[in-house]
Design an enzyme around this catalytic site. Sequence first.
Site, PDB file in Angstrom:
ATOM      1  N   LYS A  46       0.630  -1.162   0.089  1.00  0.00           N
ATOM      2  CA  LYS A  46       0.111  -0.033  -0.025  1.00  0.00           C
ATOM      3  C   LYS A  46       1.053   1.413   0.053  1.00  0.00           C
ATOM      4  O   LYS A  46       2.087   1.204   0.367  1.00  0.00           O
ATOM      5  CB  LYS A  46      -0.772   0.017   1.159  1.00  0.00           C
ATOM      6  CG  LYS A  46      -0.105  -0.041   2.468  1.00  0.00           C
ATOM      7  CD  LYS A  46      -0.877  -0.044   3.579  1.00  0.00           C
ATOM      8  CE  LYS A  46      -0.352  -0.151   5.008  1.00  0.00           C
ATOM      9  NZ  LYS A  46      -1.194  -0.463   6.166  1.00  0.00           N
ATOM     10  N   ARG A 144     -11.311   0.320  14.633  1.00  0.00           N
ATOM     11  CA  ARG A 144     -10.875   1.150  13.324  1.00  0.00           C
ATOM     12  C   ARG A 144     -11.445   0.697  12.046  1.00  0.00           C
ATOM     13  O   ARG A 144     -12.469   1.353  11.580  1.00  0.00           O
ATOM     14  CB  ARG A 144      -9.385   0.891  13.226  1.00  0.00           C
ATOM     15  CG  ARG A 144      -8.827   2.017  12.343  1.00  0.00           C
ATOM     16  CD  ARG A 144      -7.372   1.923  12.172  1.00  0.00           C
ATOM     17  NE  ARG A 144      -6.787   0.644  11.565  1.00  0.00           N
ATOM     18  CZ  ARG A 144      -5.564   0.066  11.205  1.00  0.00           C
ATOM     19  NH1 ARG A 144      -4.620   0.967  11.364  1.00  0.00           N
ATOM     20  NH2 ARG A 144      -5.405  -0.952  10.517  1.00  0.00           N
ATOM     21  N   TYR A 272      15.506  31.135   7.625  1.00  0.00           N
ATOM     22  CA  TYR A 272      14.379  32.010   7.884  1.00  0.00           C
ATOM     23  C   TYR A 272      14.529  32.411   9.345  1.00  0.00           C
ATOM     24  O   TYR A 272      14.416  31.630  10.309  1.00  0.00           O
ATOM     25  CB  TYR A 272      12.970  31.502   7.674  1.00  0.00           C
ATOM     26  CG  TYR A 272      12.601  31.131   6.296  1.00  0.00           C
ATOM     27  CD1 TYR A 272      12.526  32.224   5.381  1.00  0.00           C
ATOM     28  CD2 TYR A 272      12.795  29.880   5.748  1.00  0.00           C
ATOM     29  CE1 TYR A 272      12.295  32.112   4.063  1.00  0.00           C
ATOM     30  CE2 TYR A 272      12.421  29.527   4.311  1.00  0.00           C
ATOM     31  CZ  TYR A 272      12.120  30.551   3.343  1.00  0.00           C
ATOM     32  OH  TYR A 272      11.972  30.682   2.119  1.00  0.00           O
ATOM     33  N   MET A 320      11.393  24.009   2.542  1.00  0.00           N
ATOM     34  CA  MET A 320      10.768  23.415   1.561  1.00  0.00           C
ATOM     35  C   MET A 320      11.572  22.660   0.812  1.00  0.00           C
ATOM     36  O   MET A 320      11.248  21.336   0.571  1.00  0.00           O
ATOM     37  CB  MET A 320       9.492  24.313   0.889  1.00  0.00           C
ATOM     38  CG  MET A 320       8.849  23.394  -0.067  1.00  0.00           C
ATOM     39  SD  MET A 320       7.663  24.280  -1.063  1.00  0.00           S
ATOM     40  CE  MET A 320       6.324  25.064   0.087  1.00  0.00           C
TER      41      MET A 320
END
Length: 382
Positions: A46, A144, A272, A320
């Site tokens: 998966k 679940r 930053y 990022m």
Amino acid sequence: MSAAVSVSLRPAAPTAGAVLDIDLSAVGANTRRFAALTPALLAVVKADGYGLGATQIARTALSHGAIGLGVTSLAEALALRADGLTAPILSWLNPVDGDFAAGLAAGVHLAVGSIEHLDAVCRAARRTGRAASVHLAVDCGMARDGSPPLAWPALCARAGQAQQSGLVDVVGVMGQLSHAGRPRHAASQRGRAVFDWAVTTAAGHGLAPEHRHLATTAACLTDPRSMHTMSRVGAGLVGVDPSSTTLLAQVVTLRAPVVAVRDVVAGTGVGYGHTWRAKRATRLVTVPVGYADGIPRGAAGRAEVSVGGHRCPVVGGVNMDQTVIDVGRLEIELGEPVVVLGGEGPTLVEWAEWAQTLPHEILTGLGGRVARRYSGVSRDQR
Ligand SMILES: *Cc1c(COP(=O)(O)O)cnc(C)c1O
């Protein structure tokens, strides 16, 4: 490329930035190890094979002893079929209005945890004229997925009728433990007992499925009593042991080239908000990977990477697209590879600890932009 079903091989770009090396011979070794622990092994691929490429991991696992594949959604199952995989596939989590007819047409086995789902699968079977191979799922204590035990007898009764009328073939009963890896925990004892009861109850409704599967990676490694006829193993194949008891073959190495080198004076602020300041004159290098590539932002302040064989700290936060490393006095050239994860760099477990998460989350996060390069492909699985 759709995030949920991106299973195609993405070759490393010729002018590769960051490259994720995936050692399929390690996946093969891990697969053989689990195949020896369980009567039958369902390879769970998966989430795009835990972020490493569902098709590649699936082919490798199948050629090293797995008898079938497990995925969450039908879309994942159909993507594997589209890539030419013909092995049995079980899909276990779909909305009640999922396209079960498409699943049946592709020969995908379906897990069913409620009468509503069973009825939807029966309608698809009637429409397509194909009996559905079904695994009944029981909740063994996770609250679940799967049928709550209270609803289980009625689900078995309905499944028995559907089997009588030729709409479904109940080939499995499945459950999952909430405390896999802690076999003596009360929740594990209770979970195993619920599963045994569920199998007996199914038998009382004329259902004697070939596959009874409760164990995942951690249970396979620590809890032989949870072993029935099959186990569903994902994390272990890609080198992650949630029970922290076993050393598995490591599968991934993430490298990124140095794209900037600068010497800075004491007091220089980095990134930053200047979350880090150089205490002394030092050399900084930048690598073109960041949180959009799956480097956990929360690991900043603790994380280290390997530069020229030396462990060096990440400084000034994970951005990022880029990350800065304090290399002290090391002589570093532009283009030199930094080992961000795996190999001689930090392990997945270290990254997970730095980011206060699981190795699984680190692995599945490495998707996005990072080029994948596969090695160790065995001959019989091309
Ligand atoms: C993810 C998953 C697995 C595999 O678990 P691992 O701990 O990765 O081996 C097995 N069964 C189900 C239902 C899952 O969702």
